[in-house]
Design a protein around this motif. Structure first.
Motif, PDB file in Angstrom:
ATOM      1  N   ALA A  79      33.774 -37.426  -8.263  1.00 13.92           N
ATOM      2  CA  ALA A  79      33.188 -37.433  -9.601  1.00 13.92           C
ATOM      3  C   ALA A  79      33.249 -36.043 -10.232  1.00 13.92           C
ATOM      4  CB  ALA A  79      31.746 -37.933  -9.531  1.00 13.92           C
ATOM      5  N   GLU A  80      32.984 -35.012  -9.438  1.00 15.24           N
ATOM      6  CA  GLU A  80      33.040 -33.645  -9.964  1.00 15.24           C
ATOM      7  C   GLU A  80      34.449 -33.281 -10.422  1.00 15.24           C
ATOM      8  OE1 GLU A  80      31.586 -31.332  -6.742  1.00 15.24           O
ATOM      9  OE2 GLU A  80      29.446 -31.681  -7.210  1.00 15.24           O
ATOM     10  N   LYS A  81      35.450 -33.815  -9.742  1.00 18.39           N
ATOM     11  CA  LYS A  81      36.831 -33.506 -10.102  1.00 18.39           C
ATOM     12  C   LYS A  81      37.359 -34.429 -11.197  1.00 18.39           C
ATOM     13  CE  LYS A  81      41.331 -32.531  -8.040  1.00 18.39           C
ATOM     14  NZ  LYS A  81      42.161 -32.523  -6.821  1.00 18.39           N
ATOM     15  N   GLY A  82      36.618 -35.474 -11.521  1.00 14.40           N
ATOM     16  CA  GLY A  82      37.075 -36.412 -12.541  1.00 14.40           C
ATOM     17  C   GLY A  82      38.094 -37.402 -12.023  1.00 14.40           C
ATOM     18  N   VAL A  83      37.983 -37.754 -10.730  1.00 17.62           N
ATOM     19  CA  VAL A  83      38.912 -38.693 -10.095  1.00 17.62           C
ATOM     20  C   VAL A  83      38.159 -39.965  -9.743  1.00 17.62           C
ATOM     21  CG1 VAL A  83      40.370 -39.110  -8.072  1.00 17.62           C
ATOM     22  CG2 VAL A  83      40.382 -36.866  -9.168  1.00 17.62           C
ATOM     23  N   GLY A  84      38.708 -41.111 -10.124  1.00 14.56           N
ATOM     24  CA  GLY A  84      38.083 -42.386  -9.782  1.00 14.56           C
ATOM     25  C   GLY A  84      38.314 -42.721  -8.318  1.00 14.56           C
ATOM     26  N   LEU A  85      37.268 -43.199  -7.634  1.00 10.88           N
ATOM     27  CA  LEU A  85      37.363 -43.549  -6.220  1.00 10.88           C
ATOM     28  C   LEU A  85      36.751 -44.927  -6.014  1.00 10.88           C
ATOM     29  CD1 LEU A  85      37.940 -42.968  -3.246  1.00 10.88           C
ATOM     30  CD2 LEU A  85      35.804 -41.659  -3.149  1.00 10.88           C
ATOM     31  N   THR A  86      37.566 -45.887  -5.624  1.00 12.54           N
ATOM     32  CA  THR A  86      37.088 -47.257  -5.431  1.00 12.54           C
ATOM     33  C   THR A  86      37.545 -47.783  -4.069  1.00 12.54           C
ATOM     34  OG1 THR A  86      39.063 -48.147  -6.540  1.00 12.54           O
ATOM     35  CG2 THR A  86      37.097 -47.793  -7.891  1.00 12.54           C
ATOM     36  N   VAL A  87      36.769 -48.745  -3.555  1.00 14.59           N
ATOM     37  CA  VAL A  87      37.097 -49.407  -2.288  1.00 14.59           C
ATOM     38  C   VAL A  87      37.285 -50.886  -2.571  1.00 14.59           C
ATOM     39  CG1 VAL A  87      36.331 -49.889   0.063  1.00 14.59           C
ATOM     40  CG2 VAL A  87      35.730 -47.714  -1.013  1.00 14.59           C
ATOM     41  N   GLU A  88      38.403 -51.443  -2.090  1.00 15.90           N
ATOM     42  CA  GLU A  88      38.718 -52.845  -2.346  1.00 15.90           C
ATOM     43  C   GLU A  88      39.007 -53.569  -1.032  1.00 15.90           C
ATOM     44  OE1 GLU A  88      41.963 -52.969  -5.067  1.00 15.90           O
ATOM     45  OE2 GLU A  88      40.866 -51.975  -6.705  1.00 15.90           O
ATOM     46  N   PRO A  89      37.958 -53.967  -0.302  1.00 17.62           N
ATOM     47  CA  PRO A  89      38.195 -54.729   0.926  1.00 17.62           C
ATOM     48  C   PRO A  89      38.447 -56.198   0.608  1.00 17.62           C
ATOM     49  CG  PRO A  89      35.862 -54.345   0.650  1.00 17.62           C
ATOM     50  CD  PRO A  89      36.539 -53.673  -0.512  1.00 17.62           C
ATOM     51  N   ALA A  90      39.351 -56.810   1.331  1.00 18.22           N
ATOM     52  CA  ALA A  90      39.606 -58.235   1.154  1.00 18.22           C
ATOM     53  C   ALA A  90      38.409 -59.024   1.686  1.00 18.22           C
ATOM     54  CB  ALA A  90      40.885 -58.637   1.874  1.00 18.22           C
ATOM     55  N   ALA A  91      38.294 -60.252   1.232  1.00 17.13           N
ATOM     56  CA  ALA A  91      37.170 -61.094   1.647  1.00 17.13           C
ATOM     57  C   ALA A  91      37.416 -61.669   3.044  1.00 17.13           C
ATOM     58  CB  ALA A  91      36.970 -62.229   0.642  1.00 17.13           C
ATOM     59  N   ALA A  92      36.315 -61.879   3.770  1.00 18.93           N
ATOM     60  CA  ALA A  92      36.327 -62.551   5.076  1.00 18.93           C
ATOM     61  C   ALA A  92      37.314 -61.912   6.051  1.00 18.93           C
ATOM     62  CB  ALA A  92      36.650 -64.039   4.887  1.00 18.93           C
ATOM     63  N   LEU A  93      37.231 -60.609   6.184  1.00 22.15           N
ATOM     64  CA  LEU A  93      38.099 -59.918   7.139  1.00 22.15           C
ATOM     65  C   LEU A  93      37.530 -60.045   8.552  1.00 22.15           C
ATOM     66  CD1 LEU A  93      38.912 -56.598   5.245  1.00 22.15           C
ATOM     67  CD2 LEU A  93      40.520 -58.421   5.815  1.00 22.15           C
ATOM     68  N   PRO A  94      38.368 -60.245   9.556  1.00 21.64           N
ATOM     69  CA  PRO A  94      37.867 -60.264  10.933  1.00 21.64           C
ATOM     70  C   PRO A  94      37.491 -58.855  11.377  1.00 21.64           C
ATOM     71  CG  PRO A  94      40.258 -60.389  10.931  1.00 21.64           C
ATOM     72  CD  PRO A  94      39.832 -60.469   9.491  1.00 21.64           C
ATOM     73  N   SER A  95      36.682 -58.771  12.423  1.00 24.98           N
ATOM     74  CA  SER A  95      36.310 -57.455  12.941  1.00 24.98           C
ATOM     75  C   SER A  95      37.489 -56.868  13.722  1.00 24.98           C
ATOM     76  CB  SER A  95      35.080 -57.570  13.842  1.00 24.98           C
ATOM     77  OG  SER A  95      35.364 -58.392  14.971  1.00 24.98           O
TER      78      SER A  95
END
Length: 247
Positions: A158-174
């Motif tokens: 955020a301080e650098k002005g860079v977007g950071l997102t996490v996109e995990p798929a649904a129902a992933l196995p361990s």
């Protein structure tokens, strides 16, 4: 006829023993530390294949040694920075230039933490080299690990002005992994991505299952990326992209 057979036999023996003797001398030089030694490949027989294998081996060993030397030099440079800052700040505090207040002490604390991380990285490398690195495997959710590690970089992004997102798929196995080691890998990837992504760019962490028996964790950024000519070397031991990009 006997003399002719003897001459042909001597010639054949010389053709066989000369390359072997050359390989022996080259191996002795390599054992003494001359990893730039190469042998001339004659023909396409088994001796020639052995010579080609020797040349590839010494090339690989030389590249690894050069990479080790670069890594040691880089580590020494990175260690020098926090040590110099801590020393300079403490001396300034003793001379009365800097106040001995909470803000100054917090800055010193940050540098000691940085120094501690660098030393731990070197210890990890030492354990990896000696084969004593132990993985503590357990069932874990890669999506959760990705969210936790990305959260550690959220403020910096955020301080650098860079977007950071996490996109995990649904129902992933361990996955059976060492949570700490996977966290270290993610931290390295996210740190590099943040370092080379300009303001206004984006970093996306994706976790999916390309196959039923495989999970994939990917960190993508909008930075310049790794030059195509160097992509095939990134998994070589001690390899680092050029110093300008790694700075």
């Amino acid at each position: 006829a006997a003399l002719l057979a003897l001459a042909i036999g001597l010639l054949a023996v010389r053709r066989l023993t000369n390359p072997v003797a050359e390989l022996t001398r080259a191996a002795e030089r390599a054992g003494a530390g001359d990893l730039g030694v190469r042998v001339v490949v004659h023909g396409r027989d088994e001796i020639a294949r052995l010579a080609e294998t020797f040349n590839r081996m010494t090339t690989t060993l030389r590249d690894q040694e050069e990479g080790r030397q670069r890594m040691v030099a880089d580590s020494a440079h990175e260690l020098r920075t926090p040590v110099s800052l801590i020393q300079g700040t403490v001396e300034a505090m003793l001379d009365g230039v800097y106040p001995s207040d909470r803000a100054t002490l917090e800055g010193l604390h940050e540098e000691t933490l940085r120094l501690s991380r660098l030393v731990e990285d070197l210890n990890e490398l030492s354990r990896l080299e000696s084969g004593t690195l132990v993985l503590e495997r357990e069932d874990a959710d890669l999506g959760d690990i990705a969210r936790v590690e990305a959260g550690r970089f959220a403020t910096r992004a955020a301080e650098k002005g860079v977007g950071l997102t996490v996109e995990p798929a649904a129902a992933l196995p361990s996955a059976t992994v060492d949570r700490r080691r996977i966290g270290q890998v993610m931290a390295n990837l996210l740190g590099n991505a943040l370092r080379h992504t300009p303001a206004g760019g984006a970093i996306v962490v994706r976790v999916d299952a390309p196959r039923p028996d495989r999970l994939r964790l990917a960190v993508e950024d909008s930075g310049p990326g790794i030059p195509e000519a160097e992509r095939g070397k990134v998994f070589e031991r001690y390899y680092r992209v050029d110093g300008a990009r790694a700075a």
